[in-house]
Write an enzyme that holds these catalytic residues in place. Structure first.
Site, PDB file in Angstrom:
ATOM      1  N   HIS A  49      34.706 -43.357  17.886  1.00 15.39           N
ATOM      2  CA  HIS A  49      34.096 -44.648  17.571  1.00 15.39           C
ATOM      3  C   HIS A  49      34.465 -45.707  18.597  1.00 15.39           C
ATOM      4  CE1 HIS A  49      38.179 -45.078  15.950  1.00 15.39           C
ATOM      5  NE2 HIS A  49      38.030 -46.379  16.169  1.00 15.39           N
ATOM      6  N   THR A  51      35.312 -49.693  18.338  1.00 15.12           N
ATOM      7  CA  THR A  51      35.589 -50.762  17.379  1.00 15.12           C
ATOM      8  C   THR A  51      34.873 -52.034  17.814  1.00 15.12           C
ATOM      9  OG1 THR A  51      37.758 -49.847  16.789  1.00 15.12           O
ATOM     10  CG2 THR A  51      37.373 -52.172  16.281  1.00 15.12           C
ATOM     11  N   HIS A 142      35.765 -49.934  23.972  1.00 12.84           N
ATOM     12  CA  HIS A 142      36.281 -48.641  24.398  1.00 12.84           C
ATOM     13  C   HIS A 142      36.161 -47.634  23.261  1.00 12.84           C
ATOM     14  CE1 HIS A 142      39.641 -50.547  22.286  1.00 12.84           C
ATOM     15  NE2 HIS A 142      40.032 -49.317  21.986  1.00 12.84           N
ATOM     16  N   SER A 144      38.444 -44.705  21.744  1.00 17.02           N
ATOM     17  CA  SER A 144      39.791 -44.148  21.797  1.00 17.02           C
ATOM     18  C   SER A 144      39.757 -42.623  21.795  1.00 17.02           C
ATOM     19  CB  SER A 144      40.624 -44.633  20.605  1.00 17.02           C
ATOM     20  OG  SER A 144      40.942 -45.990  20.742  1.00 17.02           O
ATOM     21  N   TYR A 147      45.843 -41.675  19.979  1.00 13.12           N
ATOM     22  CA  TYR A 147      46.780 -42.639  19.427  1.00 13.12           C
ATOM     23  C   TYR A 147      48.182 -42.058  19.612  1.00 13.12           C
ATOM     24  CZ  TYR A 147      42.898 -44.803  16.770  1.00 13.12           C
ATOM     25  OH  TYR A 147      41.740 -45.423  16.388  1.00 13.12           O
TER      26      TYR A 147
END
Length: 214
Positions: A49, A51, A142, A144, A147
């Protein structure tokens, strides 16, 4: 991330949806222990995704989040153009490694998401424009990939970039975008699906409470 967020996902039938999902959930986590001698990174699985904004209070969408999402004056799907530039290593947990996206093709969608989602329903105001300028100067739009808490050095970043490209993700290198003719060649996508996601929950619980196709 605080409160609730609006995400833009690739269309579920787009090849990048599958490619990015595999990179995030399988390919890249398998490489992470090899990339760090300091610690083994625990993978976090999340939908691919971009954001559009976070910081949306639950009181903004109230008891019917789907009706609220459906009411937002988003641009037409063909006006939303996600175009990949390069893979970046960041210094924030949720931006440890990501694909930077050109802002021009998503500015209009992000303007509505931020203006209606965070400006207390009053729409696009000057502070929304200020936020867009700050967003562009900072990490910007962006997608991702990783994480985590362990830094990614230049050698690891080069290796990760190669793996991402081998998966079919085409990068323009941050140029004008002339190399990426459209969104069908792995360099991005057009339109997509917007999710409303409570991101103040644990990552494993990041699921949409409302969905809208552009």
């Amino acid at each position: 991330m605080p409160h609730t967020s609006l995400w833009l996902l690739p269309p579920p039938t787009h090849p990048l949806h599958s490619a990015l999902t595999t990179l995030i959930s399988h390919t890249l986590p398998a490489l992470l222990p090899l990339e760090s001698t300091a610690a083994t990174l625990s993978p976090h699985f999340f939908a691919p995704h971009l954001t559009l904004t976070s910081d949306i209070l639950p009181s903004t969408y109230g008891a019917d989040p789907q009706a609220w999402l459906d009411s937002l004056p988003f641009p037409a799907g063909e006006e939303v153009q996600v175009r990949f530039e390069r893979v970046v290593a960041g210094d924030v947990f949720v931006r440890r490694c990501y694909v930077k996206v050109g802002i021009d093709g998503v500015r209009g969608l992000a303007r509505v998401a931020r203006g209606w989602g965070v400006s207390e329903g009053r729409g696009v105001e000057e502070k929304t424009e200020d936020w867009l300028r700050s967003w562009e100067r900072g990490f910007g739009p962006h997608v991702s990939l990783i994480y985590g808490s362990v830094s990614i050095d230049e050698d690891a970043l080069e290796r990760l970039t190669r793996v991402v490209e081998e998966a079919g993700v085409k990068l323009s290198g941050g140029k004008s975008g002339s190399e990426v003719v459209d969104g069908s060649d792995g360099g991005g996508w057009t339109g997509g699906v917007v999710w409303l996601v409570p991101t103040d929950r644990p990552i494993a619980e990041w699921k949409p409470i409302a969905v809208r196709e552009l």
